[in-house]
Design a protein around this motif. Structure first.
Motif, PDB file in Angstrom:
ATOM      1  N   HIS A 329       0.655  -1.342   0.211  1.00 18.08           N
ATOM      2  CA  HIS A 329       0.162  -0.501   0.028  1.00 18.08           C
ATOM      3  C   HIS A 329       0.628   1.270   0.146  1.00 18.08           C
ATOM      4  O   HIS A 329       0.224   2.258  -0.477  1.00 18.08           O
ATOM      5  N   THR A 330       1.536   1.033   0.851  1.00 13.56           N
ATOM      6  CA  THR A 330       2.931   2.258   0.639  1.00 13.56           C
ATOM      7  C   THR A 330       3.468   2.763  -0.356  1.00 13.56           C
ATOM      8  O   THR A 330       3.649   3.782  -0.789  1.00 13.56           O
ATOM      9  N   ILE A 331       3.714   1.652  -1.643  1.00 14.96           N
ATOM     10  CA  ILE A 331       4.289   2.292  -3.023  1.00 14.96           C
ATOM     11  C   ILE A 331       2.656   1.910  -4.091  1.00 14.96           C
ATOM     12  O   ILE A 331       3.354   2.830  -5.056  1.00 14.96           O
ATOM     13  N   LEU A 332       1.956   1.945  -3.982  1.00  9.93           N
ATOM     14  CA  LEU A 332       0.666   1.638  -4.570  1.00  9.93           C
ATOM     15  C   LEU A 332      -0.459   2.153  -4.081  1.00  9.93           C
ATOM     16  O   LEU A 332      -2.099   2.169  -4.120  1.00  9.93           O
ATOM     17  N   VAL A 333      -0.264   3.463  -3.801  1.00  6.01           N
ATOM     18  CA  VAL A 333      -1.123   4.606  -3.099  1.00  6.01           C
ATOM     19  C   VAL A 333      -2.481   4.554  -3.984  1.00  6.01           C
ATOM     20  O   VAL A 333      -3.736   4.284  -4.092  1.00  6.01           O
ATOM     21  N   THR A 334      -2.244   5.236  -5.077  1.00  2.00           N
ATOM     22  CA  THR A 334      -3.240   5.672  -5.828  1.00  2.00           C
ATOM     23  C   THR A 334      -4.373   4.132  -6.430  1.00  2.00           C
ATOM     24  O   THR A 334      -5.100   3.439  -6.569  1.00  2.00           O
ATOM     25  N   GLU A 335      -3.476   3.050  -6.918  1.00  2.00           N
ATOM     26  CA  GLU A 335      -4.255   1.803  -6.783  1.00  2.00           C
ATOM     27  C   GLU A 335      -4.639   0.935  -5.950  1.00  2.00           C
ATOM     28  O   GLU A 335      -5.447   0.620  -6.572  1.00  2.00           O
ATOM     29  N   CYS A 336      -4.264   0.902  -4.390  1.00  2.00           N
ATOM     30  CA  CYS A 336      -4.743   0.711  -3.180  1.00  2.00           C
ATOM     31  C   CYS A 336      -5.928   1.604  -3.548  1.00  2.00           C
ATOM     32  O   CYS A 336      -7.070   0.900  -2.923  1.00  2.00           O
ATOM     33  N   GLU A 337      -6.473   2.626  -3.405  1.00  2.00           N
ATOM     34  CA  GLU A 337      -7.514   3.493  -3.627  1.00  2.00           C
ATOM     35  C   GLU A 337      -8.844   3.044  -4.442  1.00  2.00           C
ATOM     36  O   GLU A 337      -9.009   2.399  -4.447  1.00  2.00           O
ATOM     37  N   ILE A 338      -8.003   2.168  -6.024  1.00  2.00           N
ATOM     38  CA  ILE A 338      -8.772   1.953  -6.773  1.00  2.00           C
ATOM     39  C   ILE A 338      -8.912   0.625  -6.749  1.00  2.00           C
ATOM     40  O   ILE A 338     -10.786   0.264  -7.107  1.00  2.00           O
ATOM     41  N   PHE A 339      -8.911  -0.658  -5.800  1.00  2.00           N
ATOM     42  CA  PHE A 339      -9.304  -1.637  -5.368  1.00  2.00           C
ATOM     43  C   PHE A 339      -9.929  -1.633  -4.269  1.00  2.00           C
ATOM     44  O   PHE A 339     -10.737  -2.132  -4.529  1.00  2.00           O
ATOM     45  N   LEU A 340      -9.391  -0.735  -3.373  1.00  2.00           N
ATOM     46  CA  LEU A 340     -10.194  -0.383  -2.102  1.00  2.00           C
ATOM     47  C   LEU A 340     -11.920  -0.305  -3.036  1.00  2.00           C
ATOM     48  O   LEU A 340     -13.443  -0.755  -2.428  1.00  2.00           O
ATOM     49  N   SER A 341     -11.856   0.237  -4.165  1.00  2.00           N
ATOM     50  CA  SER A 341     -13.266   1.166  -4.422  1.00  2.00           C
ATOM     51  C   SER A 341     -14.002   0.013  -4.818  1.00  2.00           C
ATOM     52  O   SER A 341     -15.183   0.083  -4.539  1.00  2.00           O
ATOM     53  N   LEU A 342     -12.657  -1.054  -5.346  1.00  2.00           N
ATOM     54  CA  LEU A 342     -14.133  -1.851  -6.447  1.00  2.00           C
ATOM     55  C   LEU A 342     -13.562  -3.201  -4.909  1.00  2.00           C
ATOM     56  O   LEU A 342     -15.710  -3.184  -5.723  1.00  2.00           O
ATOM     57  N   ILE A 343     -13.955  -3.223  -4.438  1.00  2.00           N
ATOM     58  CA  ILE A 343     -13.590  -4.672  -2.777  1.00  2.00           C
ATOM     59  C   ILE A 343     -15.042  -3.171  -2.247  1.00  2.00           C
ATOM     60  O   ILE A 343     -16.151  -4.864  -2.679  1.00  2.00           O
ATOM     61  N   ILE A 344     -15.459  -2.729  -2.710  1.00  2.00           N
ATOM     62  CA  ILE A 344     -16.392  -2.135  -1.917  1.00  2.00           C
ATOM     63  C   ILE A 344     -17.721  -2.290  -2.596  1.00  2.00           C
ATOM     64  O   ILE A 344     -18.508  -2.443  -1.879  1.00  2.00           O
ATOM     65  N   LYS A 345     -17.687  -2.156  -4.068  1.00  2.00           N
ATOM     66  CA  LYS A 345     -18.357  -2.109  -5.035  1.00  2.00           C
ATOM     67  C   LYS A 345     -18.544  -3.724  -4.807  1.00  2.00           C
ATOM     68  O   LYS A 345     -19.885  -3.775  -5.093  1.00  2.00           O
ATOM     69  N   PHE A 346     -17.931  -4.723  -5.162  1.00  2.00           N
ATOM     70  CA  PHE A 346     -18.948  -5.821  -4.707  1.00  2.00           C
ATOM     71  C   PHE A 346     -19.556  -6.047  -3.654  1.00  2.00           C
ATOM     72  O   PHE A 346     -19.710  -7.630  -3.657  1.00  2.00           O
ATOM     73  N   LEU A 347     -19.501  -5.678  -2.399  1.00  2.00           N
ATOM     74  CA  LEU A 347     -20.459  -5.767  -1.133  1.00  2.00           C
ATOM     75  C   LEU A 347     -22.312  -5.389  -1.635  1.00  2.00           C
ATOM     76  O   LEU A 347     -22.989  -5.837  -1.241  1.00  2.00           O
ATOM     77  N   ASP A 348     -22.355  -4.538  -3.053  1.00  2.00           N
ATOM     78  CA  ASP A 348     -23.420  -4.485  -3.757  1.00  2.00           C
ATOM     79  C   ASP A 348     -24.437  -5.098  -3.367  1.00  2.00           C
ATOM     80  O   ASP A 348     -23.774  -6.509  -3.849  1.00  2.00           O
ATOM     81  N   PRO A 349     -25.162  -5.557  -3.723  1.00  2.00           N
ATOM     82  CA  PRO A 349     -26.953  -6.362  -3.102  1.00  2.00           C
ATOM     83  C   PRO A 349     -26.668  -6.634  -4.753  1.00  2.00           C
ATOM     84  O   PRO A 349     -27.139  -8.044  -4.672  1.00  2.00           O
ATOM     85  N   LEU A 382      -7.787  11.950   4.515  1.00  2.00           N
ATOM     86  CA  LEU A 382      -7.574  13.218   4.910  1.00  2.00           C
ATOM     87  C   LEU A 382      -7.296  13.382   3.313  1.00  2.00           C
ATOM     88  O   LEU A 382      -7.228  15.353   3.813  1.00  2.00           O
ATOM     89  N   LYS A 383      -7.257  13.304   2.384  1.00  2.00           N
ATOM     90  CA  LYS A 383      -6.680  13.325   1.305  1.00  2.00           C
ATOM     91  C   LYS A 383      -8.431  14.429   0.889  1.00  2.00           C
ATOM     92  O   LYS A 383      -9.250  13.861   0.692  1.00  2.00           O
ATOM     93  N   ASN A 384      -8.198  15.668   0.064  1.00  2.00           N
ATOM     94  CA  ASN A 384      -9.140  16.536  -0.663  1.00  2.00           C
ATOM     95  C   ASN A 384      -9.749  15.843  -1.994  1.00  2.00           C
ATOM     96  O   ASN A 384     -11.228  15.407  -1.482  1.00  2.00           O
ATOM     97  N   HIS A 385      -9.119  15.198  -2.817  1.00  2.00           N
ATOM     98  CA  HIS A 385      -9.802  14.555  -3.606  1.00  2.00           C
ATOM     99  C   HIS A 385      -9.478  12.968  -3.511  1.00  2.00           C
ATOM    100  O   HIS A 385      -9.691  12.858  -5.222  1.00  2.00           O
ATOM    101  N   ALA A 386      -9.507  12.763  -2.884  1.00  2.00           N
ATOM    102  CA  ALA A 386      -9.950  11.207  -2.651  1.00  2.00           C
ATOM    103  C   ALA A 386     -10.689  11.054  -2.573  1.00  2.00           C
ATOM    104  O   ALA A 386     -11.544  11.413  -2.107  1.00  2.00           O
TER     105      ALA A 386
END
Length: 1689
Positions: A329-349, A382-386
């Motif tokens: 996560h420390t070297i793939l900050v943006t990528e992790c953001e994408i992955f996490l968003s995807l995982i969260i989407k997986f929870l959709d009903p 904590l980041k404004n545009h993230a």
């Protein structure tokens, strides 16, 4: 074929030998079929032989020649030979004698075998050995070896496939492990710089050895990505096929195990960022785009078209993503953001269930690590545009949880038939999970806290998507939420992780605070929206407990960060969960926070209302689940509760109680961070406590009270009953823990309690039963925070004071209980600075107790005073500075507070005064005095007033005993002492006394007689006992500012007092002397006046030094006068007693004073005593002046008039006596100036006093006990005064000698009362006319009795006589003709004689007359000119006495008395014989004549006296007659030897021509006698003749007998007498009697005969003429004259 030396020798020699042997074997095997191999073998043997001679590395240098025959052998396709060759190759590899070139040969040989599908397993073994034994193989050789393995992996034989797969995994790891080896060797070569990067090495051939391995790894990884991405590899040349699943697994393995390589190398990092992430995102697209329709079945079995997600790849992708996020996560900050968003989407009903399950497992892995959560928050939220990853993740979890519940319920309702099966699963007792609207979701997976355990992510062998149980999602979701909370806590509290990884992001201190705040902001609403439905729907305690614990911890974290909104929202949620939903809604309607608003959509839709509907509706008969109701109670009345809720009972489930415990636990452990949330917490606890029926008990703890059941099934289960003490204990512990809170937190707690209490008070105004929870807990909080009591005392007690003023009794009761308990405890607590020395603290602690005094409710005041009493009993000795407060509290009690209150307050005061005066500061003493006085004046309870006055005496005693200490203490604050004007610089000690005296003075005019009496006694006792302690000038203040005003007030109040009868209210009998207010005031007047006079007396010297003594003296005498003239006998008498005390005061020191300044002293004395005399006179005059109206009233009354006795006033005998007895004391001082006018006034008073009638009730008391006489004390006193003046007057140098005549006159006035009592008693006299002396006819109806004045009159006579005897010759006495006055005065009793009221009177009168004449006649003879008027009265007096108008009979008086009376008569005759007749010539002729007549009269009682009825009466006066007769004879005939005493005076009295008065008188007497005899004889003879035979009465015979004897005696006397004394006519008369005598001889009485015989015998000598017979003509003419005179009678 046997293998030689398969084991390999230790040294090279043996190894070479073995090799030679093996080659020989091989050459034999190939001799026939493969001669070229045989030759090669032999060549190899020869090489080995030559190598054997040179030991050093011989085999290594010849290895390539040796390998040749082996490679050829592998190409033969002869299995036996191939196996043998492979075995020898392995031997060589094992011995590490193969170099790079040899390795290539071997690899090529193996490749051939692979292509021919020969001995695949052996091949794989050899490759493995080749690569693992050492690092010789790299670069292309390595690539070829790997490709070989990959190729084998995709053969048909499963064994080979599996072996190849395992080999590939091992070799891929090996390649990366070499990177580490290489890195270590670099460090060992002093970190020799790398010349080329692995990328360069890949492109520009093999570089230096050191970069080779990194280059290999790079190329390998790059190709793996290419292959997974379905592209051609760059390095792994010869690959024919590669499955994505396997590629993903390899990538995952590398990324999992060799993260350091990627972190440390830029190239690898680049590869990761640009290739791997892109690949992942690309592969994810089918999953993201795919929407599962609700009706769609689970995913199919075969590989699916691209657009449909494929389980094995999706699962591996998610595994890979999990690794990427966890490790990179420390070297793939943006990528992790994408992955996490995807995982969260997986929870959709609309995603497949397996996909959601996988996503949950990934999320679970992530959230168990707090460092990750911190990183996500820091990098994204904590980041404004993230994207707000943390927020979204948690919100998604919340939605997921709610969806799971709703979905389960919806499916259940859709199936309808599933109900039974769902519920049947619940038939076991230990089910756990969630239940919503009948849908049961059991917990199918449980996790240890902080540990994730994937199920579906581990299904690497499954090609098809598995069936996911409905409740798996919620089971994991619930664990994720708990772990999320735990991780957030770890971040905020900086808890180190259990297994930290080396690539964790470091968070600095500066970053920490904003990070934590953001974390809370992102997470709280999502967590709450998940926790609320979970708590609602969980059906087992353990699950609920875990969720509640997470909520507690989270709320605590929010509190630590001062995030009030989330904190309050969590606390509110827990609080709501403690109640049934409808009840919670009503309670918290007003306290809904903003958070509640945000959550409304989640909370209401997904949880409480729904679950409550379920709970209420799910009541089928088929074993439906119903939460167990463990307690039913009444709702606590509250402003927000609608009426409907108020009516129904509240039913609590176990979970409600569990929530309550959770709240308690939260508050207990995290009280410091609750702040304003305390209100919600306490409100909840209050409701629960109320519903459970816990009531406050001592000290503020709550106890279960048995309460009546509302309905049959309402109540509390036994299990919960047993639990109640524990709950109560927890509650108490919660408030005990407040001692660990800081000051601010403590104030929050107290504010919340006060707010709650205010609400309770508001409700109580509506007369609803109030909740006492807040008050009880305020008390408990105060008690545990004693060490810092200053911090909370004010807010705490100020509120409790408000409670105490509430009109609801229970509220007040507890308010005052709390205050008093707190004060008592605080006073007994061992403070750091001892309380005794801490003025500020003491004052503060006692101030709430003081302020209770402003409360009007008696019950509060009662408790306040009980508390004071207990404080005094337990902590009295430490109350150094608190005394003013305590005393003021005691004194604040009012009349209207009622008797019990006054009594308690007074007990306190008693305790203070008896035990604590010594420890009390000086300044409290005036306060004590005024408080005691206040109790003295209260009217609730008389006994208290009286005892209070007793306490004032105790105070005075205390002042006396501690005078030195009190005098030495000087008070700075003088204002507490009253000011006494007119005295300069009064010492403080004196002021203290003056306070006491002034207060007692006020009590002396109380409305209640008993109080006045007690106060008066105390005041005067105190002054007499301790007055000496005062400074002399203070006495002036005492007299003028206390005593005189007191007298004045008493006088005023007495005069205005009512004289109506006091109603005794039926229970007490009041004596008639006290039955009106006036009479009661009289007692007070008596007490005060006598007290002041006593003070005046005892302090006379002191007061005389003070300058205004005369003013004081005249004022006090004025008061006495006023009192003495009071119409109340008691007052007037007491006034006189006081006057008496003052007058009789003897000063020993006065002599000293007069020595110092004799002139002034004398003047002062004169003035003082003149004032006293005038006062006495005016009292005497006024009191004894019986007005005519009074007299008439008295007469009316005695004659039965209607006027009551109260209408007029007769001074009592005691009063008059006292008045008179005072005179001597005054007289001794005023005798010098005592004038006639004064004496006249004095006499007026005396006379008036004597005349005052006596009231009946005084009769028994008017007899004197002092003297033996029957004088009353008044008479005694009057006569004493007279004697006193008389003594003074008779002194030689007396100033008042001229008063003697006046004294006589006054005494004579008194003497007359013996016969004639004072005039205005005439009206009553008739009733008592027959009373004998000294006795009274005590007729009750008569109010006034006639006094016995006889002894008084008689004593007056005696005094007069004595006085006369001493002063007879005094000029004034002679001139004023006192003797005459005395005779005139005595004439009355003498004349009355037997008519006198007492026989003693005339007896005394006659004896007095005799005494006086003995003295006075001498003076009269000496100074005849002053006595001219005396004689007639004297003769008249004697005559009236000797021959009284009243006659007594034997029957009346008895014989003896009569004989005695006769003796007295004889004494009078003897007086005449001795004192008058011998001096006849010195007295007037007329008088002498009267005396002779008198004697003549006495010598024979005339028979013609009509009063004489009996013979005996005559006989009784025979001796008297005889005496008269003898006296007459003696006077007439006998020689008088005193003839020589003639003087000029006598001559003047005799008629001209007489030879001598005595002779004449004598002759006159004889003639008169003879004439009487003749009369008697004649009458006797006549009577006897007429009586015939009847004898005459006896007394006639006695008379005649006496006459005959007298004749005989006369004859004898005449014979003896000188010739000059008896003239011729006398003899003629005597002889003329003879015939009468002869006539008598006929008598028959022997007694008469005897007397006659004697008389006739005496005539014998007369038968011849006597020798000395004859006389001159002159004599004859004289005789004739005498005869004629003599015959006149």
């Amino acid at each position: 074929m046997s293998f030689v030396g398969g084991g390999g020798g230790q040294d090279g020699h043996k190894f070479v030998e073995a090799l030679q042997a093996d080659f020989k074997t091989l050459s034999l095997e190939t001799k026939k079929k493969y001669p070229q191999i045989k030759e090669a073998c032999e060549e190899a043997i020869s090489k080995l032989c030559s190598a054997g001679s040179s030991q050093q590395n011989s085999v290594y240098y010849t290895v390539n020649q040796i390998l040749y025959p082996l490679v050829q052998g592998c190409e033969t396709k002869d299995l036996k030979i191939i196996k043998f060759c492979l075995g020898m190759m392995q031997r060589l590899i094992t011995q590490q004698v193969v170099d790079q070139k040899g390795a290539l040969y071997i690899t090529n040989a193996l490749w051939t075998l692979m292509e021919n599908n020969i001995e695949e397993v052996k091949v794989l073994q050899t490759v493995t050995l080749l690569l693992t034994t050492n690092t010789v193989v790299h670069g292309d050789t390595l690539a070829k070896a790997l490709v070989l393995c990959f190729r084998l992996h995709y053969t048909k034989n499963p064994t080979i496939v599996n072996t190849a797969g395992a080999t590939i995994r091992q070799l891929v790891s090996l390649v990366f492990e070499r990177v580490y080896l290489e890195k270590d060797s670099v460090q060992s070569l002093q970190q020799q710089p790398t010349s080329a990067s692995p990328a360069e090495a890949a492109e520009g051939g093999v570089g230096q050895d050191v970069q080779t391995f990194a280059s290999d790894a790079f190329l390998l990884f790059q190709d793996l990505v290419q292959l997974v991405n379905a592209e051609q590899p760059y390095w792994l040349v010869g690959m024919t096929e590669m499955t994505r699943t396997f590629g993903l697994e390899l990538l995952e393995a590398v990324l999992t195990n060799f993260s350091a390589v990627f972190h440390e190398s830029n190239d690898f990092r680049l590869l990761l960022k640009e290739r791997v992430c892109a690949l992942v995102i690309k592969l994810f697209s089918p999953n993201v785009k795919h929407r599962q329709l609700p009706a769609a079945p689970s995913s199919g079995n075969a590989p699916v078209p691209a657009e449909k997600p494929y389980f094995p790849i999706s699962m591996r992708l998610l595994r890979l993503v999990a690794i990427l996020i966890q490790k990179y996560h420390t070297i793939l900050v943006t990528e992790c953001e994408i992955f996490l968003s995807l995982i969260i989407k997986f929870l959709d009903p609309d995603k497949p269930a397996w996909q959601r399950a996988l996503a949950l497992e990934v999320i679970h892995k992530l959230v168990t690590r707090s460092s990750l959560i911190a990183f996500f928050c820091k990098s994204y939220d904590l980041k404004n545009h993230a994207t707000n990853i943390v927020h979204d993740m948690i919100a998604a979890m919340g939605s997921y949880v709610r969806y799971s519940l709703i979905n389960a319920s919806a499916m259940l309702n859709g199936q309808q038939n599933g109900m039974g099966s769902t519920l049947s699963a619940l038939s076991g007792n230990n089910q756990c999970g969630f239940m919503f609207r009948g849908a049961y979701l059991p917990l199918v997976a449980t996790f240890a806290p902080g540990i994730s355990k994937a199920v579906y992510l581990e299904m690497l062998d499954k090609l098809d998507a598995p069936n996911i149980p409905d409740s798996y999602g919620i089971s994991v979701g619930h664990a994720i939420l708990l772990d999320m909370t735990r991780s957030i806590g770890g971040v905020i509290q900086r808890t180190p992780e259990l297994h930290p990884s080396h690539n964790m992001a470091v968070i600095t201190e500066e970053e920490h605070k904003p990070l934590c705040l953001q974390l809370v902001n992102s997470s709280w609403s999502g967590l709450l929206s998940a926790f609320i439905p979970l708590v609602e729907t969980s059906i087992d305690e353990a699950t609920t407990e875990n969720i509640l614990k997470a909520m507690q911890n989270y709320a605590a974290l929010c509190g630590m960060l001062e995030q009030l909104q989330p904190r309050d929202a969590f606390i509110m949620a827990m609080c709501r969960a403690s109640f049934p939903p409808h009840y919670a809604m009503s309670i918290f309607a007003n306290t809904a926070t903003q958070a509640d608003g945000e959550l409304r959509c989640h909370t209401r839709s997904g949880s409480q209302d729904l679950s409550s509907q379920f709970i209420n509706n799910c009541s089928g008969d088929n074993g439906d689940f119903r939460p167990q109701i463990v307690a039913v109670g009444t709702p606590l009345p509250s402003a927000s509760l609608p009426h409907s809720v108020m009516q129904a009972p509240v039913m609590l489930t176990n979970k409600n109680l569990q929530c309550m415990r959770a709240i308690l636990f939260l508050a207990h452990n995290n009280g410091g961070i609750l702040g304003t949330s305390w209100h919600i917490v306490l409100q909840t606890l209050q409701h629960l406590v109320w519903i459970l029926g816990l009531k406050p008990s001592t000290g503020g703890s709550l106890q279960a009270m048995p309460k009546p059941a509302v309905e049959a099934n309402v109540g509390i289960q036994t299990a919960v009953m047993a639990d109640l003490p524990v709950l109560s204990q927890m509650l108490s512990q919660l408030f005990e823990s407040s001692q660990h809170l800081d000051d601010v937190a403590l104030h929050h707690l107290i504010d919340a309690l006060c707010k709650l209490s205010h609400e309770a008070m508001e409700l109580a105004y509506a007369n609803r039963e109030p909740s006492l929870f807040a008050v009880a807990k305020l008390l408990e909080t105060g008690l545990v925070n004693m060490p810092r009591i200053k911090v909370l005392w004010r807010p705490l007690t100020n509120h409790l004071l408000e409670v105490c003023q509430h009109r609801h009794i229970r509220m007040r009761e507890w308010g005052v209980e709390a205050i008093t308990y707190l004060v008592k405890s605080a006073l007994q607590f061992k403070h750091k600075t001892p309380l005794k020395e801490n003025m500020e603290l003491q004052t503060m602690l006692l101030s709430p107790l003081s302020e209770l005094s402003t409360v009007l409710h008696a019950d509060v005041r009662q408790r306040q005073l009980d508390c004071v009493l207990q404080i005094l009993n337990t902590a009295g000795e430490i109350l150094s500075f608190g005394w003013p407060a305590i005393i003021e509290i005691i004194g604040a009690v009012n009349e209207h507070h009622g008797e019990p209150l006054v009594r308690t307050a007074f007990q306190c005061l008693q305790l203070v005064i008896t035990d604590f005066l010594t420890v009390m500061p000086w300044r409290c003493l005036p306060l004590c005095i005024s408080t005691a006085a206040k109790f003295g004046s209260q009217t609730q309870e008389l006994n208290i007033s009286l005892t209070a006055i007793g306490l004032m005496w105790n105070i005075s005693d205390f002042f006396n005993q501690n005078q030195d200490k009190l005098m030495s203490t000087q008070l700075q604050d003088v204002s507490i002492l009253p000011d006494f004007p007119g005295t300069v610089k009064m010492p403080q000690f004196d002021k203290l006394w003056m306070c006491l005296y002034a207060k007692l003075g006020e009590l002396c005019v109380d409305l209640r007689p008993a109080v006045r009496k007690s106060a008066g006694q105390t005041l005067f006792s105190t002054i007499s006992a301790h007055g000496s302690l005062l400074n002399p000038p203070t006495w002036q203040a005492l007299v003028w500012q206390v005593l005189f005003p007191l007298l004045d007030n008493v006088r005023a109040l007495s005069s205005s007092a009512s004289n109506e009868k006091v109603d005794a209210s039926g229970n007490i009998l009041i004596h008639h002397s006290r039955n009106t207010a006036q009479k009661q005031w009289a007692e007070t007047q008596v007490l005060t006046l006598s007290g002041v006079c006593r003070v005046f007396n005892t302090k006379r010297e002191l007061l005389q030094q003070l300058g205004d003594f005369e003013r004081a003296w005249s004022l006090i005498l004025e008061f006495i006068q006023n009192a003495a003239l009071s119409k109340n006998g008691e007052v007037s008498l007491a006034a006189l007693k006081s006057l008496q005390e003052i007058m009789y005061y003897n000063s020993t020191e006065r002599t000293e004073r007069s020595l110092k300044d004799p002139q002034t002293a004398q003047e002062q004395d004169e003035e003082i005593w003149t004032i006293a005399w005038n006062i006495w006179l005016s009292i005497g005059m006024e009191s004894t002046k019986m007005s005519t109206s009074a007299t008439t009233k008295l007469q009316q009354q005695n004659s039965g008039g209607a006027d009551s006795q109260d209408d007029f006033y007769i001074p009592s005998q005691a009063f008059l006596t006292a008045l008179i007895q005072i005179f001597p004391a005054i007289f001794q001082h005023i005798q010098v100036k005592f004038s006639s006018a004064d004496f006249d006034k004095f006499c007026t008073v005396l006379t008036n006093a004597v005349c005052i009638p006596v009231q009946t009730d005084a009769v028994p008391y008017i007899m004197s006990t002092v003297s033996d006489t029957l004088l009353t004390p008044l008479h005694d006193g009057i006569l004493d005064c007279m004697e006193l003046i008389q003594k003074e007057a008779t002194k030689n140098d007396s100033h008042i000698r001229q008063l003697i005549p006046a004294i006589f006159r006054q005494l004579l006035i008194f003497s007359k009362f013996a016969c004639a009592p004072p005039t205005f008693q005439q009206s009553v006299e008739h009733k008592y006319a027959k009373s004998s002396a000294g006795h009274y006819s005590n007729n009750a109806s008569v109010e006034v009795v006639s006094m016995n004045y006889i002894p008084f009159g008689e004593k007056s006579i005696s005094i007069c006589v004595k006085l006369y005897q001493t002063t007879a010759t005094e000029e004034p006495v002679v001139q004023e003709q006192i003797l005459h006055d005395i005779v005139k005065a005595l004439r009355t009793p003498l004349a009355m004689k037997y008519k006198c009221l007492a026989s003693s009177t005339w007896k005394l009168a006659i004896s007095s007359l005799i005494s006086i004449l003995h003295t006075g006649l001498k003076v009269a003879r000496a100074k005849p000119q002053h006595f001219v008027s005396l004689w007639d009265d004297l003769a008249d007096t004697l005559d009236k006495f000797l021959f009284p108008a009243s006659v007594c009979t034997v029957e009346d008086r008895g014989l003896e008395e009569i004989v005695l009376d006769e003796t007295i008569d004889c004494q009078v005759i003897e007086l005449l014989r001795d004192e008058v007749l011998p001096h006849a010539h010195e007295m007037p002729h007329q008088f002498i004549m009267q005396i002779v007549v008198l004697l003549n009269k006495g010598s024979i009682h005339s028979a013609s006296d009509t009063n004489i009825c009996y013979e005996s009466d005559w006989k009784l006066r025979e001796i008297f007659a005889k005496t008269c007769f003898e006296t007459l004879l003696q006077f007439s005939l006998l020689e008088d030897h005193a003839n020589a005493n003639n003087n000029r005076l006598n001559a003047n009295l005799l008629p001209v021509g007489a030879t001598g008065g005595k002779d004449f008188a004598g002759r006159l007497a004889v003639t008169a006698l003879l004439h009487r005899f003749q009369e008697v004889l004649k009458r006797f003879n006549d009577d006897e003749r007429q009586s015939g035979k009847c004898p005459l009465p006896r007394f006639r015979l006695s008379e005649i007998s006496f006459v005959l004897k007298a004749i005989a005696t006369l004859v004898v006397s005449m014979k003896k007498a000188p010739a000059s004394k008896v003239n011729k006519p006398a003899w003629d008369q005597l002889i003329g009697l003879y015939p009468y005598l002869v006539d008598c001889t006929t008598t028959t009485s022997p007694e008469v005969s005897r007397s006659l015989r004697e008389a006739l015998l005496q005539y014998t000598d007369l038968l011849q003429a006597p020798r000395n017979c004859g006389g001159t003509t002159d004599a004859a003419s004289n005789d004739n004259a005498i005869q004629s005179n003599g015959q006149e009678p």
